[in-house]
Design a protein around this motif. Structure first.
Motif, PDB file in Angstrom:
ATOM      1  N   HIS A 171       4.288   7.313   2.530  1.00 36.23           N
ATOM      2  CA  HIS A 171       4.772   6.212   3.291  1.00 36.23           C
ATOM      3  C   HIS A 171       4.390   4.835   2.799  1.00 36.23           C
ATOM      4  CE1 HIS A 171       5.949   4.250   6.887  1.00 36.23           C
ATOM      5  NE2 HIS A 171       4.597   4.058   7.400  1.00 36.23           N
ATOM      6  N   ALA A 172       4.996   3.764   2.863  1.00 37.12           N
ATOM      7  CA  ALA A 172       4.638   2.438   2.177  1.00 37.12           C
ATOM      8  C   ALA A 172       4.547   1.452   3.309  1.00 37.12           C
ATOM      9  CB  ALA A 172       5.941   2.156   1.308  1.00 37.12           C
ATOM     10  N   VAL A 173       3.185   0.968   3.200  1.00 41.63           N
ATOM     11  CA  VAL A 173       2.962  -0.130   4.320  1.00 41.63           C
ATOM     12  C   VAL A 173       2.529  -1.198   3.439  1.00 41.63           C
ATOM     13  CG1 VAL A 173       2.284   1.629   5.985  1.00 41.63           C
ATOM     14  CG2 VAL A 173       0.600   0.888   4.473  1.00 41.63           C
ATOM     15  N   ALA A 174       1.469  -2.123   4.309  1.00 41.08           N
ATOM     16  CA  ALA A 174       1.012  -3.464   3.537  1.00 41.08           C
ATOM     17  C   ALA A 174      -0.485  -3.643   4.075  1.00 41.08           C
ATOM     18  CB  ALA A 174       2.057  -4.590   3.719  1.00 41.08           C
ATOM     19  N   PRO A 183      -3.082   3.544  17.024  1.00 39.52           N
ATOM     20  CA  PRO A 183      -2.094   2.785  16.607  1.00 39.52           C
ATOM     21  C   PRO A 183      -1.697   1.427  17.616  1.00 39.52           C
ATOM     22  CG  PRO A 183      -0.811   4.537  17.170  1.00 39.52           C
ATOM     23  CD  PRO A 183      -2.295   4.943  17.208  1.00 39.52           C
ATOM     24  N   VAL A 184      -1.962   0.306  17.207  1.00 36.08           N
ATOM     25  CA  VAL A 184      -1.533  -0.794  18.222  1.00 36.08           C
ATOM     26  C   VAL A 184      -0.350  -1.470  17.650  1.00 36.08           C
ATOM     27  CG1 VAL A 184      -2.237  -3.031  19.183  1.00 36.08           C
ATOM     28  CG2 VAL A 184      -3.957  -1.145  18.412  1.00 36.08           C
ATOM     29  N   HIS A 185       0.921  -1.462  18.460  1.00 37.39           N
ATOM     30  CA  HIS A 185       2.157  -1.869  18.340  1.00 37.39           C
ATOM     31  C   HIS A 185       2.282  -3.208  18.792  1.00 37.39           C
ATOM     32  CE1 HIS A 185       2.811   2.637  18.236  1.00 37.39           C
ATOM     33  NE2 HIS A 185       3.645   2.331  17.355  1.00 37.39           N
ATOM     34  N   VAL A 186       2.916  -4.284  17.946  1.00 40.90           N
ATOM     35  CA  VAL A 186       3.184  -5.573  18.310  1.00 40.90           C
ATOM     36  C   VAL A 186       4.511  -5.736  17.913  1.00 40.90           C
ATOM     37  CG1 VAL A 186       0.738  -6.415  17.291  1.00 40.90           C
ATOM     38  CG2 VAL A 186       2.736  -6.346  15.742  1.00 40.90           C
ATOM     39  N   GLY A 187       5.442  -5.102  17.554  1.00 42.29           N
ATOM     40  CA  GLY A 187       6.816  -5.141  17.322  1.00 42.29           C
ATOM     41  C   GLY A 187       7.647  -4.825  18.594  1.00 42.29           C
ATOM     42  N   ALA A 188       8.788  -4.988  18.720  1.00 43.16           N
ATOM     43  CA  ALA A 188       9.684  -4.528  19.858  1.00 43.16           C
ATOM     44  C   ALA A 188      10.011  -3.044  20.081  1.00 43.16           C
ATOM     45  CB  ALA A 188      10.924  -4.962  19.666  1.00 43.16           C
ATOM     46  N   ARG A 189       9.699  -2.010  19.117  1.00 40.49           N
ATOM     47  CA  ARG A 189      10.083  -0.865  19.189  1.00 40.49           C
ATOM     48  C   ARG A 189       8.484  -0.038  18.920  1.00 40.49           C
ATOM     49  NH1 ARG A 189      13.575  -2.058  14.934  1.00 40.49           N
ATOM     50  NH2 ARG A 189      15.627  -2.674  15.697  1.00 40.49           N
ATOM     51  N   GLU A 190       8.248   0.892  19.832  1.00 43.65           N
ATOM     52  CA  GLU A 190       7.032   1.912  19.570  1.00 43.65           C
ATOM     53  C   GLU A 190       7.520   3.335  18.732  1.00 43.65           C
ATOM     54  OE1 GLU A 190       4.198   2.367  22.403  1.00 43.65           O
ATOM     55  OE2 GLU A 190       3.956   0.386  23.069  1.00 43.65           O
ATOM     56  N   LEU A 191       7.379   3.121  17.668  1.00 42.47           N
ATOM     57  CA  LEU A 191       8.094   4.154  16.870  1.00 42.47           C
ATOM     58  C   LEU A 191       7.172   5.453  16.475  1.00 42.47           C
ATOM     59  CD1 LEU A 191      10.506   2.271  14.743  1.00 42.47           C
ATOM     60  CD2 LEU A 191      11.180   3.426  16.812  1.00 42.47           C
ATOM     61  N   MET A 192       6.070   5.097  16.308  1.00 42.93           N
ATOM     62  CA  MET A 192       4.808   5.846  16.056  1.00 42.93           C
ATOM     63  C   MET A 192       4.584   6.918  17.206  1.00 42.93           C
ATOM     64  SD  MET A 192       1.503   5.033  13.867  1.00 42.93           S
ATOM     65  CE  MET A 192       2.163   3.801  13.084  1.00 42.93           C
ATOM     66  N   LYS A 193       5.085   7.883  17.391  1.00 39.31           N
ATOM     67  CA  LYS A 193       5.327   8.803  18.605  1.00 39.31           C
ATOM     68  C   LYS A 193       4.012   9.869  18.368  1.00 39.31           C
ATOM     69  CE  LYS A 193       8.687   7.049  20.663  1.00 39.31           C
ATOM     70  NZ  LYS A 193       8.559   6.233  21.693  1.00 39.31           N
ATOM     71  N   ASP A 194       3.578  10.214  17.116  1.00 40.34           N
ATOM     72  CA  ASP A 194       2.632  11.304  16.643  1.00 40.34           C
ATOM     73  C   ASP A 194       1.809  10.426  15.777  1.00 40.34           C
ATOM     74  OD1 ASP A 194       0.914  13.180  16.171  1.00 40.34           O
ATOM     75  OD2 ASP A 194       2.785  14.635  15.731  1.00 40.34           O
ATOM     76  N   PRO A 195       0.433   9.793  16.501  1.00 41.36           N
ATOM     77  CA  PRO A 195      -0.503   9.424  15.325  1.00 41.36           C
ATOM     78  C   PRO A 195      -1.113  10.223  14.557  1.00 41.36           C
ATOM     79  CG  PRO A 195      -0.849   8.510  17.895  1.00 41.36           C
ATOM     80  CD  PRO A 195       0.379   9.631  17.812  1.00 41.36           C
ATOM     81  N   ALA A 196      -1.499  11.500  15.081  1.00 39.55           N
ATOM     82  CA  ALA A 196      -1.889  12.450  14.246  1.00 39.55           C
ATOM     83  C   ALA A 196      -0.992  12.692  12.796  1.00 39.55           C
ATOM     84  CB  ALA A 196      -2.041  13.719  14.613  1.00 39.55           C
ATOM     85  N   LEU A 197       0.298  12.844  13.112  1.00 33.97           N
ATOM     86  CA  LEU A 197       0.997  12.855  11.814  1.00 33.97           C
ATOM     87  C   LEU A 197       1.031  11.956  11.061  1.00 33.97           C
ATOM     88  CD1 LEU A 197       3.659  14.512  10.641  1.00 33.97           C
ATOM     89  CD2 LEU A 197       5.033  13.038  11.955  1.00 33.97           C
ATOM     90  N   TRP A 198       1.064  10.617  11.402  1.00 33.35           N
ATOM     91  CA  TRP A 198       1.119   9.428  10.594  1.00 33.35           C
ATOM     92  C   TRP A 198      -0.382   9.610   9.759  1.00 33.35           C
ATOM     93  CZ3 TRP A 198       5.177   7.484   8.547  1.00 33.35           C
ATOM     94  CH2 TRP A 198       6.438   7.658   9.472  1.00 33.35           C
ATOM     95  N   ALA A 199      -1.583   9.611  10.562  1.00 33.04           N
ATOM     96  CA  ALA A 199      -2.735   9.765   9.846  1.00 33.04           C
ATOM     97  C   ALA A 199      -2.908  10.579   8.837  1.00 33.04           C
ATOM     98  CB  ALA A 199      -3.801   9.786  11.054  1.00 33.04           C
ATOM     99  N   VAL A 249       0.874  -1.142  -0.063  1.00 30.40           N
ATOM    100  CA  VAL A 249      -0.055   0.070   0.016  1.00 30.40           C
ATOM    101  C   VAL A 249       0.981   1.232   0.044  1.00 30.40           C
ATOM    102  CG1 VAL A 249      -1.765   1.263   1.130  1.00 30.40           C
ATOM    103  CG2 VAL A 249      -1.851  -1.273   1.370  1.00 30.40           C
ATOM    104  N   TRP A 250       0.632   2.133  -0.850  1.00 34.53           N
ATOM    105  CA  TRP A 250       1.242   3.501  -0.914  1.00 34.53           C
ATOM    106  C   TRP A 250       0.289   4.556  -0.360  1.00 34.53           C
ATOM    107  CZ3 TRP A 250       1.626  -0.648  -4.272  1.00 34.53           C
ATOM    108  CH2 TRP A 250       3.126  -0.896  -4.406  1.00 34.53           C
ATOM    109  N   LEU A 251       0.726   5.198   0.717  1.00 37.38           N
ATOM    110  CA  LEU A 251      -0.077   6.386   1.384  1.00 37.38           C
ATOM    111  C   LEU A 251       0.506   7.428   1.004  1.00 37.38           C
ATOM    112  CD1 LEU A 251      -0.319   4.656   4.946  1.00 37.38           C
ATOM    113  CD2 LEU A 251      -1.994   4.723   2.983  1.00 37.38           C
ATOM    114  N   ARG A 252      -0.295   8.553   0.831  1.00 33.03           N
ATOM    115  CA  ARG A 252       0.016  10.023   0.568  1.00 33.03           C
ATOM    116  C   ARG A 252      -0.536  10.974   0.987  1.00 33.03           C
ATOM    117  NH1 ARG A 252       0.002   7.035  -4.150  1.00 33.03           N
ATOM    118  NH2 ARG A 252      -2.099   7.486  -4.628  1.00 33.03           N
ATOM    119  N   ARG A 253       0.058  11.974   1.493  1.00 33.25           N
ATOM    120  CA  ARG A 253      -0.429  13.227   2.377  1.00 33.25           C
ATOM    121  C   ARG A 253      -1.525  13.916   1.278  1.00 33.25           C
ATOM    122  NH1 ARG A 253       2.197  14.560   7.101  1.00 33.25           N
ATOM    123  NH2 ARG A 253       1.578  16.706   6.947  1.00 33.25           N
TER     124      ARG A 253
END
Length: 420
Positions: free
Chosen positions: A237-240, A283-299, A222-226
């Protein structure tokens, strides 16, 4: 013209197949050529043709007898109706021209129509897949999958557990960097990472999508765009995303952050659901790192999106990205629903097994391994995959149909039929 020497309602003994075939040909030619006496001369033999007497020869002979002026010409038609004949329309306008003036003709037609039998079997409701564009998944080449599988975590009991495990594993493979591999598949990325390479969100999406497909979980990139992605930096941003069998839905997965998004009740969300929200999801993190500090920014990246093979824009598509790169897509649609087939859907086909009517399940899910019929697994029967003979016991019948994947049966769809 020579008249027939005999008239009888008695049939000759059953002729041999070869003789019957010749007589049928002569009779058909006589009908086409209006050679009525020739047809009438064959009556005794045609009466022995049990396959066609009632529905073809009897009404044809009634017309022929009327044409040559024989008395009781209609008796052959009455005999056929008494035996169950009902296809009067096949012999119009000749029948009405011959017998339409008879005072009881309307009752004759009604008798014939009443002979139409109730169908022995009728399908009354069946599943149909919803409309959607063709699905294209992001998969490694088939010959590469055996090399990729040993590098992946073992699949869990369900598709959702498998997806979450792979999501967390992917996020922990390397620390994000802006480098790009630019070519290659998940196996290439993993091999370079093992040598110390670090990559961008794009490579996380490659590993996650191709890894999920290797584990038989349908997934695509998936390719996300602002909103103003045609200018500036950091606009994409690229996700799946993956179809999760046990949730019966698509779920967006961020391999870089090891996260998925959920609503206020904890339900994982798809990309169209995220785009439709008026406020950021959690956001729900399942990995070892919680990197998404600003959910609004990524939204903000949910403003525009495309997936493998298809892009959607209700108001108009801007085909150029921030650096002048053309945003190529195989298909452009207005509605995101066209990009999201429901993979638990299935179609049915009608086939025969041992000469009996049967239904063949045709799953939409690309990794279906069997079908389910009222909870009973069906695989291959004869030449048909996922097929089952229909119950002919008189009455109404129902069956719950479902596709079965390596993670179990999907949501069921109902089939209904009647038998008499």
């Amino acid at each position: 013209m020579t008249q027939p020497s005999r008239r009888s309602s008695q049939a000759d003994p059953a002729p041999s197949p070869a003789k019957l075939a010749r007589v049928r040909t002569v009779a058909q030619d006589a009908m086409r050529g209006a050679r009525w006496w020739t047809l009438l001369d064959l009556e005794r033999i045609l009466r022995a043709d049990t396959e066609f007497w009632r529905d073809l020869w009897a009404p044809s002979l009634a017309i022929a007898a009327h044409k040559v002026g024989l008395r009781n010409a209609r008796s052959r038609l009455d005999e056929a109706i008494d035996a169950g004949f009902h296809q009067t329309d096949l012999f119009e306008p000749e029948l009405s021209a011959a017998f339409g003036a008879d005072p009881d003709w309307q009752r004759v037609i009604e008798r014939a129509r009443a002979n139409v039998p109730v169908p022995a079997l009728r399908l009354t409701a069946w599943p149909e897949p919803g409309p959607a564009a063709p699905l294209r998944l992001d998969r490694a080449e088939a010959h590469r999958v055996p090399q990729l599988l040993p590098r992946l975590p073992r699949p869990g009991e369900g598709a959702w557990e498998t997806a979450k495990t792979l999501l967390g594993w992917t996020a922990g493979l390397w620390r994000h960097a802006n480098a790009r591999i630019n070519a290659g598949d998940a196996l290439d990325v993993l091999e370079q990472v093992a040598n110390g390479a670090r990559y961008s969100c794009v490579e996380y999406s490659i590993v996650l999508a191709q890894g999920l497909n290797a584990l038989r979980v349908p997934a695509r990139r998936v390719w996300l765009r602002r909103g103003d992605y045609h200018d500036g930096i950091g606009q994409g941003h690229a996700v799946a995303e993956a179809w999760i069998d046990d949730l019966d839905q698509w779920v967006l997965l961020d391999g870089q952050h090891g996260a998925y998004w959920a609503d206020e009740h904890g339900k994982p969300l798809s990309l169209p659901e995220l785009q439709a929200r008026g406020h950021p999801a959690r956001p729900v993190h399942v990995g070892a790192r919680e990197l998404m500090k600003d959910p609004a920014l990524w939204a903000a990246y949910f403003a525009h999106a495309s997936v493998s093979g298809i892009a959607w824009e209700p108001k108009g598509f801007v085909p150029v990205f921030q650096d002048g790169q053309v945003l190529a897509t195989e298909r452009l649609v207005r509605d995101s629903a066209d990009a999201y087939p429901r993979l638990s859907d299935l179609a049915i086909g009608v086939t025969a097994i041992g000469g009996a009517p049967a239904v063949e399940l045709k799953p939409v899910h690309p990794y279906a391994v069997a079908g389910s019929w009222n909870g009973e697994t069906i695989t291959v029967q004869g030449r048909q995959r996922f097929a089952r003979v229909l119950d002919r016991e008189p009455g109404e019948h129902r069956a719950a149909l479902a596709a079965v994947t390596p993670y179990g049966p999907l949501a069921s769809r109902e089939l209904r039929w009647t038998a008499s």
